[in-house]
Design a protein around this motif. Structure first.
Motif, mmCIF file in Angstrom:
data_model
loop_
_atom_site.group_PDB
_atom_site.id
_atom_site.type_symbol
_atom_site.label_atom_id
_atom_site.label_comp_id
_atom_site.label_asym_id
_atom_site.label_seq_id
_atom_site.Cartn_x
_atom_site.Cartn_y
_atom_site.Cartn_z
ATOM 1 N N LYS A 167 14.934 -6.070 -0.079
ATOM 2 C CA LYS A 167 13.592 -6.442 0.333
ATOM 3 C C LYS A 167 12.536 -5.565 -0.328
ATOM 4 C CE LYS A 167 14.776 -8.431 4.809
ATOM 5 N NZ LYS A 167 14.517 -9.798 4.428
ATOM 6 N N SER A 168 12.831 -4.278 -0.477
ATOM 7 C CA SER A 168 11.859 -3.365 -1.065
ATOM 8 C C SER A 168 11.561 -3.730 -2.507
ATOM 9 C CB SER A 168 12.378 -1.924 -0.993
ATOM 10 O OG SER A 168 13.623 -1.821 -1.668
ATOM 11 N N ASP A 169 12.525 -4.386 -3.198
ATOM 12 C CA ASP A 169 12.302 -4.804 -4.567
ATOM 13 C C ASP A 169 11.518 -6.105 -4.631
ATOM 14 O OD1 ASP A 169 15.619 -3.712 -5.459
ATOM 15 O OD2 ASP A 169 13.708 -2.634 -5.596
ATOM 16 N N VAL A 170 11.695 -6.956 -3.603
ATOM 17 C CA VAL A 170 11.032 -8.251 -3.591
ATOM 18 C C VAL A 170 9.554 -8.098 -3.259
ATOM 19 C CG1 VAL A 170 10.930 -10.498 -2.436
ATOM 20 C CG2 VAL A 170 13.146 -9.480 -3.023
ATOM 21 N N MET A 171 9.255 -7.179 -2.350
ATOM 22 C CA MET A 171 7.861 -6.976 -1.952
ATOM 23 C C MET A 171 7.036 -6.461 -3.124
ATOM 24 S SD MET A 171 8.113 -5.306 1.842
ATOM 25 C CE MET A 171 8.662 -6.280 3.256
ATOM 26 N N GLN A 172 5.798 -6.914 -3.186
ATOM 27 C CA GLN A 172 4.931 -6.486 -4.270
ATOM 28 C C GLN A 172 4.566 -5.007 -4.145
ATOM 29 O OE1 GLN A 172 1.562 -9.168 -4.198
ATOM 30 N NE2 GLN A 172 2.558 -10.565 -5.626
ATOM 31 N N THR A 173 4.376 -4.380 -5.306
ATOM 32 C CA THR A 173 3.868 -3.005 -5.336
ATOM 33 C C THR A 173 2.356 -3.047 -5.122
ATOM 34 O OG1 THR A 173 3.448 -3.051 -7.708
ATOM 35 C CG2 THR A 173 5.663 -2.364 -6.988
ATOM 36 N N GLU A 174 1.748 -1.887 -4.945
ATOM 37 C CA GLU A 174 0.295 -1.843 -4.778
ATOM 38 C C GLU A 174 -0.415 -2.418 -6.000
ATOM 39 O OE1 GLU A 174 -1.517 1.716 -3.308
ATOM 40 O OE2 GLU A 174 0.212 2.212 -2.050
ATOM 41 N N GLU A 175 0.131 -2.124 -7.188
ATOM 42 C CA GLU A 175 -0.475 -2.632 -8.421
ATOM 43 C C GLU A 175 -0.360 -4.161 -8.485
ATOM 44 O OE1 GLU A 175 1.717 -0.176 -8.262
ATOM 45 O OE2 GLU A 175 0.363 1.523 -8.681
ATOM 46 N N GLU A 182 -11.611 -9.758 -1.667
ATOM 47 C CA GLU A 182 -12.259 -8.443 -1.648
ATOM 48 C C GLU A 182 -11.187 -7.359 -1.610
ATOM 49 O OE1 GLU A 182 -13.741 -4.891 -0.807
ATOM 50 O OE2 GLU A 182 -12.738 -5.822 0.903
ATOM 51 N N PRO A 183 -11.126 -6.498 -2.643
ATOM 52 C CA PRO A 183 -9.981 -5.589 -2.765
ATOM 53 C C PRO A 183 -9.957 -4.424 -1.782
ATOM 54 C CG PRO A 183 -11.545 -5.199 -4.539
ATOM 55 C CD PRO A 183 -12.031 -6.417 -3.806
ATOM 56 N N LYS A 184 -11.101 -3.842 -1.472
ATOM 57 C CA LYS A 184 -11.118 -2.601 -0.703
ATOM 58 C C LYS A 184 -10.461 -2.769 0.664
ATOM 59 C CE LYS A 184 -14.120 1.182 0.767
ATOM 60 N NZ LYS A 184 -15.507 1.707 0.807
ATOM 61 N N HIS A 185 -10.884 -3.790 1.390
ATOM 62 C CA HIS A 185 -10.329 -4.024 2.735
ATOM 63 C C HIS A 185 -8.836 -4.295 2.664
ATOM 64 C CE1 HIS A 185 -9.716 -5.690 6.714
ATOM 65 N NE2 HIS A 185 -9.216 -6.782 6.152
ATOM 66 N N TRP A 186 -8.437 -5.188 1.761
ATOM 67 C CA TRP A 186 -7.039 -5.611 1.722
ATOM 68 C C TRP A 186 -6.116 -4.523 1.171
ATOM 69 C CZ3 TRP A 186 -5.800 -9.076 4.890
ATOM 70 C CH2 TRP A 186 -6.678 -10.119 5.200
ATOM 71 N N GLN A 187 -6.610 -3.710 0.268
ATOM 72 C CA GLN A 187 -5.798 -2.590 -0.219
ATOM 73 C C GLN A 187 -5.513 -1.603 0.909
ATOM 74 O OE1 GLN A 187 -8.317 -1.286 -3.441
ATOM 75 N NE2 GLN A 187 -7.002 -2.187 -5.012
ATOM 76 N N GLN A 188 -6.506 -1.383 1.766
ATOM 77 C CA GLN A 188 -6.303 -0.490 2.905
ATOM 78 C C GLN A 188 -5.258 -1.064 3.854
ATOM 79 O OE1 GLN A 188 -7.354 2.502 3.331
ATOM 80 N NE2 GLN A 188 -6.610 2.816 5.419
ATOM 81 N N GLN A 189 -5.354 -2.361 4.119
ATOM 82 C CA GLN A 189 -4.367 -3.005 4.985
ATOM 83 C C GLN A 189 -2.968 -2.932 4.378
ATOM 84 O OE1 GLN A 189 -4.587 -4.300 8.052
ATOM 85 N NE2 GLN A 189 -6.749 -3.776 8.235
ATOM 86 N N PHE A 190 -2.901 -3.113 3.068
ATOM 87 C CA PHE A 190 -1.609 -3.074 2.381
ATOM 88 C C PHE A 190 -0.979 -1.689 2.495
ATOM 89 C CE2 PHE A 190 1.217 -2.893 -1.307
ATOM 90 C CZ PHE A 190 1.856 -4.124 -1.246
ATOM 91 N N LYS A 191 -1.788 -0.647 2.307
ATOM 92 C CA LYS A 191 -1.276 0.716 2.418
ATOM 93 C C LYS A 191 -0.764 1.005 3.826
ATOM 94 C CE LYS A 191 -4.192 2.690 -1.239
ATOM 95 N NZ LYS A 191 -5.341 3.565 -1.546
ATOM 96 N N LEU A 192 -1.507 0.540 4.831
ATOM 97 C CA LEU A 192 -1.070 0.737 6.219
ATOM 98 C C LEU A 192 0.217 -0.044 6.494
ATOM 99 C CD1 LEU A 192 -4.534 0.503 8.031
ATOM 100 C CD2 LEU A 192 -3.134 2.563 7.734
ATOM 101 N N ALA A 193 0.288 -1.245 5.919
ATOM 102 C CA ALA A 193 1.499 -2.048 6.098
ATOM 103 C C ALA A 193 2.710 -1.366 5.470
ATOM 104 C CB ALA A 193 1.294 -3.442 5.487
ATOM 105 N N LYS A 194 2.508 -0.783 4.293
ATOM 106 C CA LYS A 194 3.587 -0.060 3.618
ATOM 107 C C LYS A 194 4.095 1.106 4.471
ATOM 108 C CE LYS A 194 4.371 -1.681 -0.662
ATOM 109 N NZ LYS A 194 5.727 -1.967 -1.192
ATOM 110 N N LYS A 195 3.189 1.672 5.273
ATOM 111 C CA LYS A 195 3.565 2.791 6.146
ATOM 112 C C LYS A 195 4.226 2.307 7.433
ATOM 113 C CE LYS A 195 -0.104 5.889 4.517
ATOM 114 N NZ LYS A 195 -1.354 6.618 4.900
ATOM 115 N N GLY A 196 4.280 0.974 7.624
ATOM 116 C CA GLY A 196 4.942 0.428 8.800
ATOM 117 C C GLY A 196 4.034 0.233 10.000
ATOM 118 N N ILE A 197 2.697 0.233 9.776
ATOM 119 C CA ILE A 197 1.767 -0.031 10.874
ATOM 120 C C ILE A 197 1.874 -1.519 11.214
ATOM 121 C CG2 ILE A 197 -0.616 0.060 11.667
ATOM 122 C CD1 ILE A 197 0.715 2.791 11.117
#
Length: 279
Positions: free
Chosen positions: A4-12, A24-39
């Motif tokens: 699964k970790s390979d299938v999921m997209q990277t931040e880039e 809009e990148p700023k909001h969604w990048q923040q959400q993506f980072k939080l999601a990566k942390k398991g929030i």
């Protein structure tokens, strides 16, 4: 098979995907980072973003991640993903899992699947059970469906009073079809109720506020044939015609053929368009 970790997209990759979809990148990048942390909430939010844009592979991956965290909303939404992918059996299993854990909309969808025999066998009694649970949890669509089931004796005995009660509960919750159905009940004198034109008009007007086509037509019909108020009727027929109603458009053609040739031609053209569109 990829992990699964390979299938999921990277931040880039996610950034590139956002750019491609003009998001809009700023909001969604923040959400993506939080999601990566398991929030948990962010995991679901990112998954639903992918689902909204029909990227079911990524939606599936992130929803499964949220499910591992015990998130019932993710179970329900994954059911929706499977249903949109026409994988009814897996949709059924997800809805069932979420419903058993208390998710109201999953209860309603599970009931629908039992009722229609989608992803499982047709079972009206189990449909009734889950529609009841969904209604008890505040799902107005389930209340409306229970009204139909008790009115028609589907999965239960016919019970006019129960049917009326569920329609009324759904109408109080803002369900448009229930508002219209109550109008018809009082217009026709159904479910053991006396005919009551004032009550019928009240409910038709409530449904019309939500642009219910048949409610507009019925208000026009009552204004024309029972009240003799043709100008008022024309107003309602126009509203119904604008929503695509053939019968209302025919009414307008007939009226204007007697009063205004230019308007008659306009509505004849609208009638032709609707007839061709319906072929």
């Amino acid at each position: 098979m990829k992990e699964k970790s390979d299938v999921m997209q990277t931040e880039e990759q996610f950034q590139d995907w956002l750019t491609q979809h003009f998001l809009e990148p700023k909001h969604w990048q923040q959400q993506f980072k939080l999601a990566k942390k398991g929030i948990e909430q962010s995991v679901v939010v990112v998954a639903l973003l992918y689902k909204e844009h029909q990227n079911f592979e990524q939606a599936n991956e992130w929803l499964n991640k949220a499910i591992l965290l015990g998130n019932t909303e993710a179970m329900y939404e994954l059911g929706n993903v499977y249903f949109e992918m026409e994988d009814e059996e897996r949709a059924f299993e997800m809805y069932k899992k979420a419903a058993q854990l208390g998710h109201p909309d999953a209860m309603n969808n599970l009931a629908d699947m039992y009722f229609n025999g989608e992803g499982t066998g047709h079972d009206e009694r189990l449909a009734l059970k889950w529609f009841t649970k969904a209604a008890e949890s505040g799902v107005v669509e389930a209340m409306f469906t229970l009204g139909i089931m008790y009115e028609q004796g589907l999965g239960t005995e016919v019970d006019d009073q129960q049917a009326l009660t569920f329609y009324e509960e759904a109408a109080r919750g803002g369900d448009v079809e229930s508002l219209y159905r109550l109008g018809m009940i009082y217009f026709e004198g159904a479910l053991g109720q006396p005919q009551n034109r004032e009550q019928a008009i009240y409910y038709f007007e409530q449904a019309a506020e939500h642009f219910h086509l048949d409610a507009f037509f019925n208000l026009g019909y009552i204004s024309e044939l029972e009240e003799g108020l043709m100008e008022k009727a024309v107003h309602y027929y126009k509203q119904a015609s604008l929503l695509g109603d053939l019968e209302s458009t025919k009414k307008l053609v007939h009226y204007y053929e007697q009063t205004n040739d230019a308007q008659a031609q306009k509505w004849r053209e609208k009638l032709t368009y609707l007839q061709q569109d319906g072929e």
